[in-house]
Design a protein around this motif. Structure first.
Motif: not given
Ligand code: MV4
Length: 668
Positions: A141-160, A176-181
């Motif tokens: 989750i920490g890696i994903l949170q860092q990535a989200a911070g780099r990408i910026g919002y709005p962002l899309l979470i997709k199932a691989s 919203e990120f943690d709950d959405a993830l």
């Protein structure tokens, strides 16, 4: 080149593949399920092999049955079409193990494109642009949170492991990120058994622009330009066109080169499609690669003049690509829509029934119909309820849009609900005409795309009344030739009444609305009392079921289709379904059919609407005969049961032959 191929598919794509194979002198083997024994693709093929029950899992999704049919028929290659097992690496491998050529890409290419994140990794290494994001294996989750911070919002979470929009979640802010993830992961695990996700910057108004690519076994690869497929509903394409409106030569070259690079990166062979998201600023990003011939390939064929199934056959047989990149060019503009038996007013629920009347627009250099059904066919619950693909072409988009509008207006289907009106609403919509396309088109214009059903206009009512009156007159004229008393007053249909002008009242129902039309008989015409006032009408039936009418001096042409007491008027591109409760008509119908369920005249059974043992109500349609280029409905003479059917659709019958056995219930 192969001397015989097996088509492991059904419907329009099977018919389409057979058409190209036949043109190349290649023998064709169809496979069919119980439900498709009389299907068009079976009739078109040189041979046909039964492979199982109606459900796809018992037939078209049974590799062993298909491979057995290929072996026994002596087919040397298998064309999977699209859907079913077209992107099933196991099936492709099974073909190879059976010594058969799989007309499609190598197994490794299918596998490489099967995972979104794996595909993106391959594309990134090939220099194909990706949406800024994260698609790494490290899912902490920490890696994903860092990535989200780099990408910026709005962002899309997709199932691989997802696809077609499943398992996507828009996140508008960091809070919203943690709950959405967590939610996206749960959903992915439940849906795909794999909770790996990837993150991307969310494009708010992208277009879906895809590139057709083709590669042979000699290392050659070309693109055949782009298709815009932005108009989708729940990730199902509704309208596809080529070339993409507003595309510049430079952008086309960049996207084409990226698509070819993608194909080469995975050692591709055969037909493939690289899907991109095109952002409003002209940036484009790899979305996914489809390792099959797409449903919408005809628009590419229409603008390039190439037969992509022929290319598939040649490339699979080891030949070099038929054209080089320099030999390919765009000519004109093509648009495809998919005509479905579905009800847009009921959330596009499939509409199951019989195609009682099916009259597509005439085909020519501007109109192409790819279909797998014929009039009289049933739309099955077991498969995609596609009736046909309608493809139009013209020199430019404006002309092609006009062709589309006209072709949709001319497309006649009675017996099932279709999406034709919805498609016509899209084709006429100012935003579509102006090529304002993006993936949110349908949602944005929803209010305009689902028009409420219109009450029958006076013209429609006049046409319906005229059809009833003319058919009655024809039946009476015919009756006069039967061995009854030709002077019998019962054969008169001039509405004669004692001490009153000759008139008759026809009662129509449209939904809950009842409309009475009083028809006054005049020497050469009828004077109709309509809701909007009187109208003098006359006309004739042309024997094809068309009505050539004169409505108060205005000429009108319509198609009238009768099914029992249901009358559908197809007029000016609209379809109006009315119910008659004219007892004379029903009696007339029975008189017209000899009353005792015998053939009123020599003819052909074109539709059987009941099964032996069926309980029926008086007047319900049982069978339709075609005779004298007209349709005669055999209706139930009373409440009862059909105890036996003596003929099936397609049978020729002689006058007086009993068509079916009927047992009235007591008191009917
Ligand atoms: C997107 C997107 C916006 N931004 N990715 C939908 C299904 C899958 N093919 C990818 N999809 C999308 N991915 C980012 N970063 C919007 C969509 C999308 C879409 C894409 C193409 C065609 C129709 C679509 C409908 C809804 C959303």
């Amino acid at each position: 080149m192969f001397d015989k191929i097996l088509i492991a598919n059904r419907g329009e794509i099977a018919c389409r593949i057979i058409r190209s194979a036949r043109r190349l002198g290649i023998g064709t083997v169809a496979v069919y399920s119980d439900a498709d024994a009389n299907a068009r693709h079976v009739a078109l093929a040189d041979e046909a092999w039964h492979i199982g029950g109606a459900p796809a899992l018992e037939s078209y999704l049974r590799p062993e049955r298909i491979l057995e049919a290929a072996r026994e028929s002596g087919a040397r290659a298998v064309h999977p079409g699209y859907g079913f097992m077209a992107e099933n690496a196991g099936f492709a491998a099974g073909c190879a193990e059976a010594g058969l050529c799989f007309i499609g890409p190598p197994v490794a290419a299918i596998e490489a494109m099967g995972s979104k994140s794996a595909a993106k990794k391959i594309m990134e290494e090939a220099g194909v642009p990706l949406v800024p994001g994260y698609h790494g294996q490290d899912q902490q989750i920490g890696i994903l949170q860092q990535a989200a911070g780099r990408i910026g919002y709005p962002l899309l979470i997709k199932a691989s492991a997802g696809g077609g929009g499943k398992g996507m979640r828009v996140v508008n802010g960091a809070a919203e990120f943690d709950d959405a993830l967590a939610s996206a992961r749960r959903e992915a695990k439940a849906a795909f058994g794999d909770d790996q996700v990837l993150l991307e910057r969310y494009l708010t108004r992208p277009r879906h622009v895809e590139i057709q690519v083709f590669a042979d076994s000699r290392g050659n690869a070309v693109h055949l330009f782009e298709r815009d497929c932005s108009i989708q509903r729940r990730h199902q394409k509704v309208v596809e066109e080529a070339p993409a409106p507003g595309m510049t030569q430079q952008l086309r070259a960049q996207m084409g080169e990226a698509a070819v690079a993608a194909a080469k990166a995975i050692g591709y062979e055969g037909a493939g499609t690289v899907e991109f998201l095109l952002d409003e600023d002209g940036s484009f990003y790899f979305m996914e690669m489809n390792t099959r011939l797409q449903v919408e390939h005809p628009v590419t064929e229409m603008i390039t003049g190439q037969d992509l199934v022929e290319w598939q056959l040649r490339v699979a047989a080891g030949e070099v690509l038929p054209k080089s990149q320099q030999e390919l060019e765009i000519g004109g503009h093509a648009i495809e829509v998919r005509v479905y038996a579905e009800d847009p007013d009921r959330d596009f629920l499939p509409s199951i029934g019989t195609l009682e009347h099916l009259r597509p627009p005439a085909e020519n250099a501007h109109v192409r119909i790819d279909t797998g059904v014929c009039q009289g066919d049933a739309v099955s619950i077991h498969y995609d309820p596609m009736i046909a693909k309608l493809i139009v072409w013209d020199q430019d988009r404006t002309s092609a849009v006009r062709r589309l509008q006209q072709a949709l207006a001319d497309y006649q289907v009675v017996g099932v609900t279709t999406n034709l009106r919805f498609l016509a609403s899209v084709a006429k919509h100012p935003a579509f005409v102006a090529a304002e396309l993006d993936t949110g088109f349908i949602e944005r214009h929803r209010g305009d795309l689902f028009p409420a059903a219109e009450p029958a206009s006076d013209d429609v009512l006049a046409l319906a009344a005229l059809d009833v009156l003319l058919r009655r007159s024809h039946e009476a004229d015919r009756g006069a030739t039967l061995p009854l008393d030709p002077c019998s007053p019962w054969l008169l249909t001039d509405g004669w009444r004692l001490n009153s002008d000759n008139h008759h009242t026809l009662t129509f129902h449209q939904g809950e609305t009842t409309i009475e039309v009083v028809a006054h008989y005049r020497s050469e015409c009828y004077l109709l009392e309509l809701p909007g006032g009187p109208l003098q009408v006359c006309g004739e039936l042309d024997g094809q079921g068309d009505l050539l009418a004169n409505l108060g001096g205005r000429r009108a042409r319509a198609t009238a289709v009768r099914r029992g007491n249901e009358l559908t008027i197809l007029f000016q591109g609209r379809s109006h379904c009315l119910q008659l409760d004219d007892p004379y008509l029903l009696t007339d119908e029975q008189e017209g059919t000899g009353g005792s369920l015998t053939a009123p005249m020599p003819g052909k059974v074109i539709s059987v609407m009941v099964e032996a043992g069926a309980e029926v109500k008086q007047g319900s349609p049982l069978m339709i005969l075609e005779a004298m280029k007209m349709e005669h409905t055999i209706t139930a003479p009373g409440d009862g049961r059909v105890t036996a059917l003596h003929f099936e659709a397609g049978a020729l019958v002689n006058e007086g032959e009993e068509l079916l056995a009927f047992e009235a219930v007591e008191g009917s």
